[in-house]
Write an enzyme that holds these catalytic residues in place. Sequence first.
Site, PDB file in Angstrom:
ATOM      1  N   LYS A 252     -10.658  -7.220   6.886  1.00 41.88           N
ATOM      2  CA  LYS A 252      -9.681  -6.877   7.926  1.00 41.88           C
ATOM      3  C   LYS A 252     -10.234  -7.435   9.244  1.00 41.88           C
ATOM      4  CE  LYS A 252      -8.170  -2.415   6.034  1.00 41.88           C
ATOM      5  NZ  LYS A 252      -8.259  -0.956   6.259  1.00 41.88           N
TER       6      LYS A 252
ATOM      7  N   ASP B 201     -14.348  -1.496   2.275  1.00 41.85           N
ATOM      8  CA  ASP B 201     -13.423  -1.687   3.407  1.00 41.85           C
ATOM      9  C   ASP B 201     -14.159  -1.184   4.656  1.00 41.85           C
ATOM     10  OD1 ASP B 201     -10.099  -0.221   4.144  1.00 41.85           O
ATOM     11  OD2 ASP B 201     -11.506  -1.311   5.408  1.00 41.85           O
TER      12      ASP B 201
ATOM     13  N   ASN C 255     -10.425   5.628   0.809  1.00 43.25           N
ATOM     14  CA  ASN C 255     -10.768   5.816   2.223  1.00 43.25           C
ATOM     15  C   ASN C 255     -11.885   6.858   2.405  1.00 43.25           C
ATOM     16  OD1 ASN C 255      -7.435   5.175   2.693  1.00 43.25           O
ATOM     17  ND2 ASN C 255      -8.927   4.073   3.947  1.00 43.25           N
TER      18      ASN C 255
ATOM     19  N   SER D 231       0.851  -1.189   0.000  1.00 43.00           N
ATOM     20  CA  SER D 231       0.000   0.000   0.000  1.00 43.00           C
ATOM     21  C   SER D 231       0.890   1.244   0.000  1.00 43.00           C
ATOM     22  CB  SER D 231      -0.887   0.002   1.249  1.00 43.00           C
ATOM     23  OG  SER D 231      -1.675   1.164   1.264  1.00 43.00           O
TER      24      SER D 231
ATOM     25  N   GLU E 115     -11.292   1.090  -4.070  1.00 43.60           N
ATOM     26  CA  GLU E 115     -11.657   0.734  -2.702  1.00 43.60           C
ATOM     27  C   GLU E 115     -12.290   1.904  -1.972  1.00 43.60           C
ATOM     28  OE1 GLU E 115      -8.306  -0.737  -0.508  1.00 43.60           O
ATOM     29  OE2 GLU E 115      -9.459  -1.055   1.333  1.00 43.60           O
TER      30      GLU E 115
ATOM     31  N   LYS F 202      -1.041  -0.856  -4.456  1.00 43.49           N
ATOM     32  CA  LYS F 202      -2.281  -0.152  -4.090  1.00 43.49           C
ATOM     33  C   LYS F 202      -1.911   1.297  -3.820  1.00 43.49           C
ATOM     34  CE  LYS F 202      -4.850   0.044   0.221  1.00 43.49           C
ATOM     35  NZ  LYS F 202      -5.592  -0.735   1.243  1.00 43.49           N
ATOM     36  N   LEU F 203      -2.591   2.201  -4.509  1.00 45.54           N
ATOM     37  CA  LEU F 203      -2.316   3.632  -4.312  1.00 45.54           C
ATOM     38  C   LEU F 203      -3.420   4.268  -3.499  1.00 45.54           C
ATOM     39  CD1 LEU F 203      -1.347   4.748  -7.940  1.00 45.54           C
ATOM     40  CD2 LEU F 203       0.182   3.972  -6.097  1.00 45.54           C
ATOM     41  N   LYS F 204      -3.058   5.008  -2.490  1.00 50.06           N
ATOM     42  CA  LYS F 204      -4.028   5.844  -1.792  1.00 50.06           C
ATOM     43  C   LYS F 204      -4.347   7.007  -2.721  1.00 50.06           C
ATOM     44  CE  LYS F 204      -4.190   3.716   2.096  1.00 50.06           C
ATOM     45  NZ  LYS F 204      -5.466   3.227   2.649  1.00 50.06           N
TER      46      LYS F 204
ATOM     47  N   GLY G 126      -4.902  -4.404   5.497  1.00 46.68           N
ATOM     48  CA  GLY G 126      -3.977  -4.227   6.621  1.00 46.68           C
ATOM     49  C   GLY G 126      -4.284  -2.945   7.373  1.00 46.68           C
TER      50      GLY G 126
ATOM     51  N   ASP H 288      -7.241   3.156  -3.334  1.00 49.64           N
ATOM     52  CA  ASP H 288      -8.008   3.170  -2.091  1.00 49.64           C
ATOM     53  C   ASP H 288      -8.292   4.621  -1.724  1.00 49.64           C
ATOM     54  OD1 ASP H 288      -7.435   1.868   1.311  1.00 49.64           O
ATOM     55  OD2 ASP H 288      -9.134   2.918   0.378  1.00 49.64           O
TER      56      ASP H 288
HETATM   57  O1  NPG Z   1      -0.173  -2.785   4.786  1.00 51.50           O
HETATM   58  O2  NPG Z   1      -0.897  -2.709   6.866  1.00 51.50           O
HETATM   59  C1  NPG Z   1      -0.773  -2.241   5.713  1.00 51.50           C
HETATM   60  C2  NPG Z   1      -1.475  -0.916   5.429  1.00 51.50           C
HETATM   61  C3  NPG Z   1      -2.532  -1.148   4.398  1.00 51.50           C
HETATM   62  O3  NPG Z   1      -3.072   0.924   3.384  1.00 51.50           O
HETATM   63  C4  NPG Z   1      -3.311   0.125   4.258  1.00 51.50           C
HETATM   64  N1  NPG Z   1      -4.241   0.329   5.167  1.00 51.50           N
HETATM   65  O4  NPG Z   1      -7.221   2.195   4.924  1.00 51.50           O
HETATM   66  O5  NPG Z   1      -6.651   0.240   4.233  1.00 51.50           O
HETATM   67  C5  NPG Z   1      -6.394   1.313   4.780  1.00 51.50           C
HETATM   68  C6  NPG Z   1      -4.991   1.578   5.127  1.00 51.50           C
HETATM   69  C7  NPG Z   1      -4.721   2.277   6.416  1.00 51.50           C
HETATM   70  C8  NPG Z   1      -5.130   1.742   7.592  1.00 51.50           C
HETATM   71  C9  NPG Z   1      -3.930   3.391   6.376  1.00 51.50           C
HETATM   72  C10 NPG Z   1      -4.774   2.370   8.789  1.00 51.50           C
HETATM   73  C11 NPG Z   1      -3.577   4.044   7.548  1.00 51.50           C
HETATM   74  C12 NPG Z   1      -3.983   3.530   8.771  1.00 51.50           C
END
Ligand code: NPG
Length: 367
Positions: free
Chosen positions: A261, A237, A189, A133, A212, A159-161, A289, A187
């Site tokens: 998750k 998600d 969010n 990610s 996502e 995976k790109l935010k 994750g 993703d």
């Molecule tokens: O590889 O654990 C990992 C991070 C994967 O990008 C990831 N998680 O929203 O899915 C999400 C994101 C994230 C979670 C980003 C918690 C920041 C905090």
Amino acid sequence: MPLVTPFRTSFGVEADRDILLVNVLGTVGGVAVSGWGECVALADPTYSAEYVDGAQHVTEGHLLPRLTAVPELTAADVGRILAPVHGHPMAKGAIEAAVLDAQLRAAGRSFADLLGVAAADDGSPRRIPSGVSVGIFDDVEDLLAAVQGYVDDGYVRIKLKIEPGADIDHVAAVRDLIGPDTPLQVDANTAYRRTDGQHLARLDEFDLLLIEQPLPEEDIVGHARLAAEVETPICLDESLVSAAGTADAIELGACEIANIKPGRVGGYLEAIRIHDLCVQRDIPVWCGGMVETGIGRAANAALAALPGFTLPGDISASTRFYAQDIVTDPIQIIGGHVTVPTVAGMGFDIDLDVLDSVTTSTTTISF
Ligand code: NPG
């Protein structure tokens, strides 16, 4: 625990993680056992309503006291006993994971063995594909340098935010860098709105695996409408916090792919139930994750070996986020894959010295 580099998403920047761990101590058949669970709640309630201080408070004040009356507690009991407490799936999930870890260690079984995924058909250790990610960067050149680094590390999926203002151009540049054959997904969010359908449909040209969580977690109908406007599959998600809610989202056409998750859905047992219902409905799943330590990553690696996990998950190496992990066998990727742990318990052993060096407070609840 400090992150190796700040991780920027549409809901903020994580520079370090304040992590709540649950350690359950007990006896099984007169033998002392100890189990560990990791709560995935962040310091701020910006991914979901949970946050680490709140998770600690509800755990100490409302969850653990409910478990006192059960002398022979098993992981299968935890969800049912804690059900009268509304919400708080991340706090509940950590307790269940700790009890499951203790139970499995006492039985000398691995989580992988419990799931039936400890070995591949040829008897070799199971390995799962590792996706990575990548955070948001203002400068596309910085983004491309980060992506190239992860491609060089061997990750099989990128995976790109994304967020409004950091989406189309960033995705175009990365697709150009990695070529047409490297799996790529985005993703958001929850950063977009129902009116962004036409804009998000511009992502269709990049042959993404999925988009996502483009909309707020409660907007299930909005995601269903978006799925009709955008060719790229819509993956949920934050919206998926239980098996029942996942089944509803699928029925409404809002969830074409599911990010599972364990912490978000209340634990590994509910995660397995969601996997099973998605397999029945032909909905591909992958393991997301929450920037876990090796405690969560190891258990996620076993979960991600279940047959319905047909897309690479966010199970990157421990070093993606941490210079030093708190487990004795940090997650590594070799050839773009993670080997499913088969040690007794949820798949890790705690490095007590490292844990001690990063522990800021400990509360003991006896019952
Ligand atoms: O590889 O654990 C990992 C991070 C994967 O990008 C990831 N998680 O929203 O899915 C999400 C994101 C994230 C979670 C980003 C918690 C920041 C905090």
